[in-house]
Scaffold this motif. Structure first.
Motif, PDB file in Angstrom:
ATOM      1  N   ASP A 163      -6.568  -0.038 -29.446  1.00 47.47           N
ATOM      2  CA  ASP A 163      -5.782  -0.373 -28.349  1.00 47.47           C
ATOM      3  C   ASP A 163      -5.545  -1.869 -28.292  1.00 47.47           C
ATOM      4  O   ASP A 163      -6.389  -2.830 -28.230  1.00 47.47           O
ATOM      5  N   GLU A 165      -4.693  -3.869 -25.900  1.00 45.42           N
ATOM      6  CA  GLU A 165      -5.207  -4.469 -24.687  1.00 45.42           C
ATOM      7  C   GLU A 165      -6.733  -4.121 -24.310  1.00 45.42           C
ATOM      8  O   GLU A 165      -7.406  -5.005 -23.740  1.00 45.42           O
ATOM      9  N   ASN A 166      -7.094  -3.115 -24.870  1.00 46.30           N
ATOM     10  CA  ASN A 166      -8.729  -2.825 -24.582  1.00 46.30           C
ATOM     11  C   ASN A 166      -9.059  -2.110 -25.742  1.00 46.30           C
ATOM     12  O   ASN A 166      -9.342  -1.032 -25.951  1.00 46.30           O
ATOM     13  N   SER A 185     -14.544  -8.887 -19.922  1.00 47.49           N
ATOM     14  CA  SER A 185     -13.136  -9.142 -19.593  1.00 47.49           C
ATOM     15  C   SER A 185     -12.230  -9.781 -20.525  1.00 47.49           C
ATOM     16  O   SER A 185     -11.022  -9.624 -20.549  1.00 47.49           O
ATOM     17  N   HIS A 186     -12.995 -10.674 -21.568  1.00 45.52           N
ATOM     18  CA  HIS A 186     -12.028 -11.279 -22.279  1.00 45.52           C
ATOM     19  C   HIS A 186     -12.043 -11.016 -23.888  1.00 45.52           C
ATOM     20  O   HIS A 186     -11.728 -11.831 -24.724  1.00 45.52           O
ATOM     21  N   GLU A 189      -8.781 -11.990 -25.441  1.00 42.74           N
ATOM     22  CA  GLU A 189      -8.004 -13.196 -25.014  1.00 42.74           C
ATOM     23  C   GLU A 189      -8.006 -14.111 -26.338  1.00 42.74           C
ATOM     24  O   GLU A 189      -8.559 -14.066 -26.933  1.00 42.74           O
ATOM     25  N   LYS A 209     -13.611 -20.135 -21.013  1.00 41.62           N
ATOM     26  CA  LYS A 209     -13.796 -18.910 -20.262  1.00 41.62           C
ATOM     27  C   LYS A 209     -14.304 -17.737 -21.007  1.00 41.62           C
ATOM     28  O   LYS A 209     -14.609 -16.831 -20.480  1.00 41.62           O
ATOM     29  N   ARG A 216     -21.070 -13.112 -18.127  1.00 40.62           N
ATOM     30  CA  ARG A 216     -20.801 -12.531 -17.076  1.00 40.62           C
ATOM     31  C   ARG A 216     -21.298 -10.891 -17.472  1.00 40.62           C
ATOM     32  O   ARG A 216     -21.901 -10.269 -16.521  1.00 40.62           O
TER      33      ARG A 216
ATOM     34  N   GLY B 359      -5.086  -1.625 -20.454  1.00 42.98           N
ATOM     35  CA  GLY B 359      -6.404  -2.076 -20.591  1.00 42.98           C
ATOM     36  C   GLY B 359      -6.396  -3.491 -19.916  1.00 42.98           C
ATOM     37  O   GLY B 359      -7.145  -3.818 -19.652  1.00 42.98           O
ATOM     38  N   GLU B 360      -5.101  -4.154 -20.137  1.00 41.49           N
ATOM     39  CA  GLU B 360      -5.005  -5.398 -19.738  1.00 41.49           C
ATOM     40  C   GLU B 360      -5.106  -5.452 -17.999  1.00 41.49           C
ATOM     41  O   GLU B 360      -5.309  -6.625 -17.427  1.00 41.49           O
ATOM     42  N   ARG B 479      -3.186 -10.392 -17.733  1.00 41.58           N
ATOM     43  CA  ARG B 479      -4.343  -9.479 -17.640  1.00 41.58           C
ATOM     44  C   ARG B 479      -5.059  -9.872 -16.143  1.00 41.58           C
ATOM     45  O   ARG B 479      -4.812 -10.627 -15.681  1.00 41.58           O
ATOM     46  N   TYR B 481      -8.955  -9.312 -14.538  1.00 40.05           N
ATOM     47  CA  TYR B 481     -10.287  -9.084 -14.491  1.00 40.05           C
ATOM     48  C   TYR B 481     -11.149  -9.775 -13.555  1.00 40.05           C
ATOM     49  O   TYR B 481     -10.627 -10.256 -12.625  1.00 40.05           O
ATOM     50  N   GLU B 482     -12.430  -9.198 -13.490  1.00 39.55           N
ATOM     51  CA  GLU B 482     -13.196  -9.482 -12.397  1.00 39.55           C
ATOM     52  C   GLU B 482     -13.901 -10.781 -12.344  1.00 39.55           C
ATOM     53  O   GLU B 482     -14.628 -10.752 -13.602  1.00 39.55           O
ATOM     54  N   GLU B 483     -14.171 -11.386 -11.642  1.00 43.05           N
ATOM     55  CA  GLU B 483     -14.949 -12.734 -11.942  1.00 43.05           C
ATOM     56  C   GLU B 483     -15.484 -13.119 -10.397  1.00 43.05           C
ATOM     57  O   GLU B 483     -14.458 -13.276  -9.438  1.00 43.05           O
ATOM     58  N   ASP B 484     -16.755 -13.580 -10.248  1.00 42.43           N
ATOM     59  CA  ASP B 484     -17.296 -13.765  -9.074  1.00 42.43           C
ATOM     60  C   ASP B 484     -16.681 -13.013  -7.798  1.00 42.43           C
ATOM     61  O   ASP B 484     -16.326 -13.770  -6.691  1.00 42.43           O
ATOM     62  N   LYS B 490      -3.984 -13.351 -14.681  1.00 45.50           N
ATOM     63  CA  LYS B 490      -3.297 -14.512 -15.492  1.00 45.50           C
ATOM     64  C   LYS B 490      -1.868 -13.821 -15.701  1.00 45.50           C
ATOM     65  O   LYS B 490      -1.669 -12.712 -15.817  1.00 45.50           O
ATOM     66  N   GLU B 501      -2.651 -18.879 -13.090  1.00 50.68           N
ATOM     67  CA  GLU B 501      -3.801 -18.107 -12.890  1.00 50.68           C
ATOM     68  C   GLU B 501      -3.915 -18.049 -11.413  1.00 50.68           C
ATOM     69  O   GLU B 501      -3.912 -19.289 -10.660  1.00 50.68           O
TER      70      GLU B 501
END
Lengths: 291, 670
Positions: A163, A165-166, A185-186, A189, A209, A216, B359-360, B479, B481-484, B490, B501
């Motif tokens: 995939d 994207e994932n 999450s990355h 990227e 990042k 995380r 997924g993104e 994209r 995503y979860e952060e803090d 993005k 962002e």
């Protein structure tokens, strides 16, 4: 036994020697044949296509022709595998590129060869049950962030794998090696490697990042399948901590190095830092306590 | 000897631009049986038809070949033309020189040669043409409407309004469909339920409309004017006649908080016995067979126990105890209902794209990334949060909400290149609703283009931007995503030419329309086709937009392609008009090109009976001889029996073996 034509590419001969030796070690343990393509040349990645697309195709095409008697090509470097895959698409139809190759004595026959990345080849082996009984030292308790970067699975119409994207193939390989893939999450990227000379600050903030995202996710180690990503994400951690807000330094290794450790490949071939073995052992002990 | 006339049509430059029509006409004179040839600019025009009629009369032609466009286009026109000249309508053969030659053949010479071959085949075939007479079939003036959303509701009310009986079949426990799930409607901000509910009630109360909810169409046989349909009425386990709609039972179900209500997009609980929403029609609960504890515990009557031991009791039964009417009936079985209809209307609606394929955007795993439909339910005062806009992860008021357009629309990588047509508008509506309910929340919309083509639509989007302060950013989000504790977005701002962002508390994805997940299977049941995406195919996108290729079957609303409420209602009205036209006939002419079995040749092997997809062939016996016989009213003229028949007893009228062999001979030997 599956037989592959091995295309190491320039990186694996220079900055990423440990990727080369660990790929060879892992493929050996998985009974996957690797025959290095005789007289292979640079695939032209990252430069040739910016100068002349036709030339880029011909440069990559030469390697395709050389491999066609051996079998499907394994190109561990994400950039190499993508470039070679792209050449297959470009050469599908009769055109000037094919003529150039033919004149030089390399006649390309469409359908004669296929290209896979090392992740793809290993994932195929996993899917075909070739891991069975071979994981000698499972990486118990080790939390792994699989980092695919931008080229391994993209663009999807060229990469034709996982995939875009994932992606999950490397996660599944690490899971089979006994490790625990983390959800982060990355994973796909860009690390900004190509821009390190142009805009260093931008690249370093991208890298930060990525590592913070792995933090995380709770990762002990980041695994990758791209020499550019590995070099870029592993380096300069103290600078990143001082100036870019890196929270925790996390080691970055090739997926074949960790998988090799699980398969019992010689430490010499894996060329992994002793600190990584310590992390593996620490995770294993912690897992035992929990268990 | 045949006296055949050959007419070649130029179709303006459509055919004549590639085919040397004069040459084809000239050479055709020499074909066996041909006594007249000619070519003309537009055969289908009034003048063109007159030339054909005159030529038939003057030259005493007894059969005609026309080389023109596809018979799908003008076969009926030309049948009438030859009829005008006194010939039987079936003494005509059309050679398709446009779709099969000029439009698809590059080279002029090759095209001319191929055109001549097709003319030869047609001349050969028409040699053995026989006059055919259409039969007559009566029309059952009752319509079946499949689907109880706004499309089906409007079509049913309009058809019933003309005085015809309607049976509506809806597979969910209540009618109302997608529109019932919406909060407000664009661009007027009418409350969706307020404008829909009265019509739902009209359906229930209309003397000409019979409603089957929790029911599905199982089989469709027959033909226009006389469809035989089997409807499965799923066991509801609640007697619709006894139930008063007090809903006492629902509160007693031990699973009342355990299961997810589909109507609320699975974001609110329900029990095994439930009504999907407060305004449900009929307001009669259903018991879900798969989850009900009573129905899933073993029946004591079937359990054998040793002597002296007590038989175990059924679990639960709480709803039955709560019902003062005794309406709960656990023994209820599915019911199969057979009915005859003259017309069928498909109004099965649409689904929404499943964003777990992105997924993104978190692949459906991020709790604060929701869909447009989730938002509709959230903002609705009878929805899961009673109308409060809150973050699903922690129930807090969001300070910044980001809307993303074109999720599962205009995205080739996800297999949906088409525009869903409703998302730009519903997102604009959502931004207004946010700003009305949470005035201090910031609203951002990421879009590719704003497609606001409709009455008052562009103005509505401008209102969202200007009066309500929705910030529109042109660019795609790459994209989330979860952060803090927040979402990081993005994206690209393609007007500023900058990557951006942004942090957000909640993200709403404008998921696009897709076909129902079982639309292909459903189309097979009805005997019609779908497009690449699973939407029902219409007969002609412009001129027959609500007809489908099976005669007597019509479709409306989003089952055909993505569309909004106004367009859905318009097509539903159009369908009603078409059904009205059909029902204005007492008798229909049936197509005489059906199969016929020669009892003298038939060896009663039964091969044709086995292969007939329409069960139109039966075995008969006459004076001790068995033979197969075709029910001409049921035969659809597919020709399968004719292909299966070894002795050649089964023949499709108008396309007999003799005719086909003669066309082949003509192409190869003439």
């Amino acid at each position: 036994m599956t037989k592959y034509a091995y295309y190491p590419g320039c990186s694996l001969e220079t900055g990423a020697k440990e990727y080369d030796t660990s790929v060879r070690g892992v493929f050996g343990k998985l009974d996957l044949g690797l025959t290095e393509i005789p007289d292979w040349s640079c695939c032209g990645s990252s430069q040739a296509h910016k100068v002349d697309r036709g030339m880029a195709t011909a440069i990559a095409g030469r390697n395709l022709v050389l491999a066609s008697d051996i079998g499907d090509i394994v190109a561990p470097c994400a950039s190499c595998s993508l470039t070679l895959k792209e050449a297959i698409i470009e050469l599908e139809h009769e055109g000037p590129e094919r003529a150039v190759l033919k004149d030089a004595g390399y006649e390309y026959l469409p359908g004669s060869v296929n290209v896979v990345s090392a992740v793809e080849a290993v994932y195929r082996a996993l899917r075909d049950g070739q891991f069975e009984g071979k994981i000698k030292n499972p990486l118990e308790g080790l939390k792994i962030a699989s980092y695919y970067g931008c080229l391994l699975v993209r663009p999807p119409e060229v990469a034709k794998f996982d995939d875009p994207e994932n992606p999950t193939s490397m996660d599944k390989i690490m899971e089979a090696a006994g490790a625990t893939p983390v959800n982060w999450s990355h994973k796909a990227e860009c690390c900004g490697n190509a821009y390190i000379m142009v805009d260093k600050n931008m690249t370093l903030s991208l890298v930060t990042k990525i590592i913070n995202a792995a933090d995380r996710g709770g990762a002990d180690i980041i695994v990758t399948a791209c020499p550019l990503c590995q070099a870029n994400v592993e380096a300069r951690h103290s600078l990143l901590q001082q100036k870019f807000g890196l929270k925790r330094s996390i080691p970055v290794v090739y997926f074949t190095q960790l998988l090799g450790a699980a398969l019992g490949v010689d430490k010499g071939k894996l060329a992994m830092d002793e600190s990584v073995y310590k992390l593996i052992e620490k995770a294993r002990q912690a897992e035992k306590v929990v268990g | 000897m045949a006296r055949t006339g050959v007419f070649i049509c130029h179709c303006g430059a459509n055919i004549a631009g590639k085919v040397d029509v004069a040459k084809v006409a000239e050479e055709a004179v020499n074909l066996p049986g041909v006594v007249y040839t000619g070519h003309q600019k537009y055969s289908c025009s009034e003048a063109g038809q007159k030339v054909i009629v005159d030529a038939i009369k003057e030259n005493k032609l007894d059969r005609v070949v026309i080389g023109s466009c596809s018979p799908k286009m003008h076969e009926n026109t030309f049948r009438k033309t030859v009829q005008q000249a006194g010939l039987n309508a079936y003494m005509l053969e059309i050679a398709n020189l446009r779709e099969q030659v000029s439009w698809v053949t590059g080279d002029k010479e090759e095209a001319t040669a191929k055109a001549f071959d097709l003319i030869k085949a047609a001349v050969g075939k028409v040699t053995f043409a026989k006059p055919l007479t259409p039969g007559q079939v009566p029309v059952t003036k009752r319509a079946l409407v499949i689907g109880g959303g706004i499309a089906g509701i409007q079509a049913s009310l309009d058809i019933a309004g003309m005085g015809y009986e309607v049976v509506m079949v809806e597979r969910e426990p209540s009618i109302g469909g997608r529109m019932a799930q919406l909060d407000k409607t664009f661009p007027t901000l009418d409350c969706s339920a307020c404008i829909l509910s009265p019509r739902m009630v009209d359906i229930a109360q209309h003397p000409k409309i019979k409603l089957y909810t929790y029911s599905e169409v199982e089989t469709v046989n027959g033909y226009v004017g006389n469809f035989n349909v089997t409807i499965r009425k799923k066991a509801r386990f609640v007697d619709e006649k006894l139930c008063t709609g007090c809903l006492e039972c629902i509160g007693k179900c031990p699973l009342k908080k355990k299961l997810k209500n589909k109507f609320e997009n699975f974001r609110a609980p329900r029990g095994a016995i439930y009504v999907p929403f407060a305004q449900a029609v009929p307001k009669v609960p259903v018991i879900e067979k798969e989850t009900c504890q009573y129905l899933n515990s073993p029946d004591p009557d079937t359990i054998e126990v040793k002597e002296g031991e007590k038989k175990p009791k059924r679990k639960c039964g709480a709803c039955a105890k709560a019902c003062a009417q005794g309406a709960i009936n656990y023994d209820m079985q599915d019911e199969l209902i057979n009915e005859t209809f003259g017309a069928i209307v498909i109004a099965t609606g649409f689904n929404l794209f499943d964003h777990s394929k992105y997924g993104e955007y978190g692949g459906g795993q991020l709790p604060d990334v929701i869909t447009g439909l989730d938002f509709e339910r959230m903002v609705n005062s009878s929805g899961p949060t009673e109308g409060k806009i809150v973050r699903p992860s922690n129930g807090e008021k969001p300070k910044r909400i980001v809307f993303i357009q074109c999720v599962g629309s205009r995205d080739e990588a996800k297999g949906v290149p088409y525009c869903s047509r409703i998302c730009c508008m519903y997102t604009a509506k959502h931004t207004i609703l946010v700003r009305e309910k949470v005035p201090d929340a910031e609203v951002y919309v990421f879009y590719m283009d704003i497609r606001a083509a409709g009455k008052g639509y562009e103005e509505f989007v401008l209102r969202a931007q200007r009066e309500y302060g929705a910030n529109y950013i042109r660019g795609r989000v790459s994209r989330i995503y979860e952060e803090d504790g927040h979402m990081t977005i993005k994206a690209a701002d393609t007007l500023a030419g900058m990557p951006i962002e942004m942090a957000a508390d909640m993200v709403v994805l404008a998921t696009g329309s897709i076909a129902r997940e079982d639309s292909v299977e459903f189309a097979n049941t009805i005997g019609i086709t779908t497009d690449t995406y699973g939407f029902i195919s219409e007969t002609h996108p412009k001129l027959k937009p609500v007809e489908v290729p099976r005669e007597g079957v019509f479709a409306c609303g989003a089952a055909l392609s993505p569309r909004d409420i106004p367009d859905t209602v318009a097509t539903a009205g159009a369908v009603a008009a078409k059904v009205g036209v059909l029902f204005s006939n007492d008798i229909l002419m049936s197509d005489p090109m059906v199969a016929e079995i020669d009892p003298m040749k038939c060896v009663a092997c039964g091969a044709c009976v086995a292969v007939c997809p329409y069960s139109a062939i039966t075995m008969e016996e006459f004076r001790g001889k068995k033979f197969a016989k075709v029910n001409e009213a049921m035969c659809q003229g597919c020709g399968t029996c004719s292909a299966a028949c070894r002795p050649g007893a089964a023949q499709l009228k108008g396309v007999t073996d003799e005719q086909i062999l003669k066309s082949i001979e003509a192409v190869l030997q003439w």
